[in-house]
Write a protein that holds these residues in place. Structure first.
Motif, PDB file in Angstrom:
ATOM      1  N   THR A 192      75.927  56.417  27.881  1.00 22.65           N
ATOM      2  CA  THR A 192      77.333  55.949  28.326  1.00 22.65           C
ATOM      3  C   THR A 192      77.305  54.602  27.684  1.00 22.65           C
ATOM      4  O   THR A 192      78.378  54.074  27.084  1.00 22.65           O
ATOM      5  N   SER A 193      76.156  53.785  27.840  1.00 24.40           N
ATOM      6  CA  SER A 193      76.511  52.522  27.440  1.00 24.40           C
ATOM      7  C   SER A 193      76.529  52.192  26.071  1.00 24.40           C
ATOM      8  O   SER A 193      77.599  51.410  25.440  1.00 24.40           O
ATOM      9  N   LEU A 194      75.830  53.016  25.406  1.00 23.64           N
ATOM     10  CA  LEU A 194      76.167  52.893  23.671  1.00 23.64           C
ATOM     11  C   LEU A 194      77.511  53.345  23.391  1.00 23.64           C
ATOM     12  O   LEU A 194      78.077  53.014  22.361  1.00 23.64           O
ATOM     13  N   TYR A 195      78.062  54.551  24.113  1.00 25.26           N
ATOM     14  CA  TYR A 195      79.492  54.982  23.698  1.00 25.26           C
ATOM     15  C   TYR A 195      80.408  53.857  23.754  1.00 25.26           C
ATOM     16  O   TYR A 195      81.386  53.854  23.137  1.00 25.26           O
ATOM     17  N   LEU A 196      80.373  53.371  25.044  1.00 24.40           N
ATOM     18  CA  LEU A 196      81.190  52.201  25.514  1.00 24.40           C
ATOM     19  C   LEU A 196      81.176  51.147  24.620  1.00 24.40           C
ATOM     20  O   LEU A 196      82.214  50.573  23.993  1.00 24.40           O
ATOM     21  N   SER A 197      80.051  50.655  24.131  1.00 20.49           N
ATOM     22  CA  SER A 197      79.729  49.619  23.292  1.00 20.49           C
ATOM     23  C   SER A 197      80.388  50.018  21.797  1.00 20.49           C
ATOM     24  O   SER A 197      81.228  49.119  21.219  1.00 20.49           O
ATOM     25  N   ASP A 198      79.978  51.302  21.503  1.00 19.21           N
ATOM     26  CA  ASP A 198      80.649  51.792  20.105  1.00 19.21           C
ATOM     27  C   ASP A 198      82.259  51.723  20.327  1.00 19.21           C
ATOM     28  O   ASP A 198      82.956  51.364  19.032  1.00 19.21           O
ATOM     29  N   GLN A 199      82.950  51.970  21.197  1.00 25.53           N
ATOM     30  CA  GLN A 199      84.225  52.011  21.618  1.00 25.53           C
ATOM     31  C   GLN A 199      84.985  50.640  21.518  1.00 25.53           C
ATOM     32  O   GLN A 199      86.079  50.475  21.584  1.00 25.53           O
ATOM     33  N   GLY A 200      83.981  49.493  21.454  1.00 25.27           N
ATOM     34  CA  GLY A 200      84.382  48.245  21.328  1.00 25.27           C
ATOM     35  C   GLY A 200      84.440  47.460  22.926  1.00 25.27           C
ATOM     36  O   GLY A 200      84.853  46.181  22.710  1.00 25.27           O
ATOM     37  N   HIS A 201      84.013  48.222  23.834  1.00 25.06           N
ATOM     38  CA  HIS A 201      83.841  47.412  25.111  1.00 25.06           C
ATOM     39  C   HIS A 201      82.460  46.540  25.128  1.00 25.06           C
ATOM     40  O   HIS A 201      81.696  46.867  24.117  1.00 25.06           O
ATOM     41  N   ASP A 202      82.881  45.532  25.912  1.00 20.22           N
ATOM     42  CA  ASP A 202      81.643  44.434  26.330  1.00 20.22           C
ATOM     43  C   ASP A 202      80.653  45.155  27.103  1.00 20.22           C
ATOM     44  O   ASP A 202      81.074  44.980  28.440  1.00 20.22           O
ATOM     45  N   VAL A 203      79.524  45.570  27.002  1.00 22.26           N
ATOM     46  CA  VAL A 203      78.586  46.226  27.881  1.00 22.26           C
ATOM     47  C   VAL A 203      77.561  45.190  27.983  1.00 22.26           C
ATOM     48  O   VAL A 203      76.589  44.854  27.516  1.00 22.26           O
ATOM     49  N   VAL A 204      77.311  45.392  29.685  1.00 24.97           N
ATOM     50  CA  VAL A 204      75.994  44.634  30.020  1.00 24.97           C
ATOM     51  C   VAL A 204      75.433  45.565  30.900  1.00 24.97           C
ATOM     52  O   VAL A 204      76.132  45.954  31.779  1.00 24.97           O
TER      53      VAL A 204
END
Ligand code: NAD
Ligand code: USQ
Length: 406
Positions: A27-39
């Motif tokens: 999920t972290s990778l998917y959200l990052s890939d979609q352009g969200h800033d993930v921590v």
């Protein structure tokens, strides 16, 4: 839909609690890939439990540091990682939320295996302290940090119970007539089948209270059993590979059957296999989380609840699909769990579908089934056959009935 799959222009700052886990990492990778800033926040307790149990992910997972470095090389995107115990390191959690000012906090950081939670008094107590303590800390921390972050919590279909309801299970709330004749729409009654599932019911009460008292914005996702391992992001580099649990405590049923099929050992159907459960593929888990993030409740709205499943299926039918695919037979063994031998399950998942989710289903003809088979075949030399049979029993009667398993 405007905020449906791949449909949102708004990019968010998202903290993922439990972002090193089976659902949290992809999920972290998917959200990052979609352009969200993930921590990511994770205390690596899941990796430590593997050491205690003497087992390991079938797939060779890299350290969190290597994972985020590999993602940066592959995608050019940065994911920060913090080792914080959400249930025990409250001050660090508050400080992180103050520093990052997230739009959303996705909460995967719980002990999630029902069999592990039923092992003994130590694991029962740990599961309650960790899960309920962590969820309460999260609510307190958002209030203390004075931010308006939207909580997206991973709940479970198991809060509804199996075999207790007639008709379709709605998304979280049911209409009832109270004594005296007043009509009300209340949280669906809780019917947990393990200490783990009970913690998700307790979480639901906490969400309800903190929404009412402090106007926190909260979404609770009642997810079914997750299957699969890789996603379009985790296959980009060997160092990004997702974990795959196959042992009796943490392995979920379909992944265990696929693993057993690859090993050529009989598929471990508990009892008659008449248990009906909800299923969802791990790629859809990630998509659902983005849909939830993009569609938060408004301040003052009650807790939003989605049922996060693609379909329902009986355990013996899942075994039959895998048996057909692998040529390995299914074998009914005494059930280590205290649960209904046979149950029907009819569940609404309309909310996610109306937001544009078109979920993958269990279909042996589908590429995803063979993709998982290819992964387990590739890594089967890492499997310890001693970890395959169940090792946790719901009570003394179940333990006695299972005494001769081998
Ligand atoms: P997982 O055990 O692989 O991941 C959970 C992660 O949270 C782990 O990396 C663990 O180290 C971390 N964690 C646990 N307690 C923590 C704490 N106190 N502080 C910081 N980190 C902590 O589990 P998963 O399969 O990824 O499940 C994630 C969530 O989704 C869980 O809440 C689970 O209940 C829910 N869920 C999972 C499934 C499934 O089939 N896997 C199905 C329905 C719901
Ligand atoms: N089962 C077998 N053989 C096995 C393993 C399991 O027959 O080898 C049966 C179990 O008895 C049970 C069903 O399959 O009836 C599902 O077991 P599971 O281990 O796949 O799933 P469960 O214990 O319910 O827990 C998993 C996740 C949990 C999540 C839950 C969603 O570990 O985090 O909350 O699925 S749900 O089941 O919808 O509540």
């Amino acid at each position: 839909a405007e905020n449906g799959v791949n449909g949102s222009a708004e990019k968010k700052k998202v903290i993922i609690l439990g972002g090193d886990g089976f659902c949290g990492w992809p999920t972290s990778l998917y959200l990052s890939d979609q352009g969200h800033d993930v921590v990511i926040v994770d205390n690596l307790s899941r990796r430590k439990i593997d050491l205690d149990l003497g087992c390991d992910s079938l797939t060779p997972i890299s350290s969190p540091e290597t994972r985020v470095q590999a993602w940066k090389e592959v995608s050019g995107k940065e994911i920060k990682f913090h080792n914080i115990d959400v249930a025990k390191e409250y001050d660090l959690l508050v400080q992180l939320i103050k520093d990052e000012k997230p739009d959303s906090i996705v909460h995967f950081a719980e002990q999630r295996a029902a069999p592990y939670s039923q092992k003994n008094a130590k694991t029962k107590r740990y599961t309650v302290d960790n899960n309920v303590g962590g969820s309460n800390n999260l609510c307190c921390a958002i209030i203390d940090a004075d931010v308006d972050a939207h909580i997206v919590h991973l709940g479970t279909m198991g809060v509804y119970g199996y075999g207790t309801s007639g008709g379709e299970i709605p998304e979280g709330y049911i209409d009832v007539t109270l004594p005296g004749g007043r009509e009300a729409n209340i949280l669906h009654p809780a019917h947990p089948g393990s200490v783990y599932h009970a913690t998700k019911c307790m979480d639901a009460i906490l969400w309800q209270f903190y929404q009412k008292n402090d106007q926190l914005r909260i979404t609770d996702l009642h997810q079914g059993i997750v299957w699969g391992t890789n996603t379009p992001q985790t296959v980009l580099d060997e160092r990004l590979i997702n974990r795959f649990d196959y042992d009796g405590d943490y392995g979920t049923v379909l992944n265990r059957f696929l693993m057993q099929g690859a090993m050529g050992v009989p598929l471990t159907v508990y009892g008659t296999g008449g248990q009906t459960r909800g299923f969802i593929h791990v790629t859809d888990t990630a998509k659902c989380i983005e849909l939830a993030i993009n569609n938060p409740p408004a301040t003052g709205d009650r807790v939003e609840i989605f049922n996060q499943i693609a379909e329902t299926c009986r355990v013996r039918d899942v075994a039959e699909l895998v048996a057909k695919l692998t040529g390995v037979e299914a074998k009914c063994i005494p059930n280590p769990r205290q649960e209904a031998a046979e149950n029907e399950l009819d569940v609404s998942n309309r909310k996610f579908c109306s937001l544009g989710l078109d979920p993958v289903t269990l279909d042996a003809e589908d590429g995803l089934f063979s993709e998982v088979t290819a992964i387990v075949t590739k890594y089967k030399s890492r499997c310890d056959p001693k970890m395959i049979l169940p090792a946790s029993f719901w009570n003394k009667a179940r333990a006695e009935e299972c005494a001769d398993l081998d």
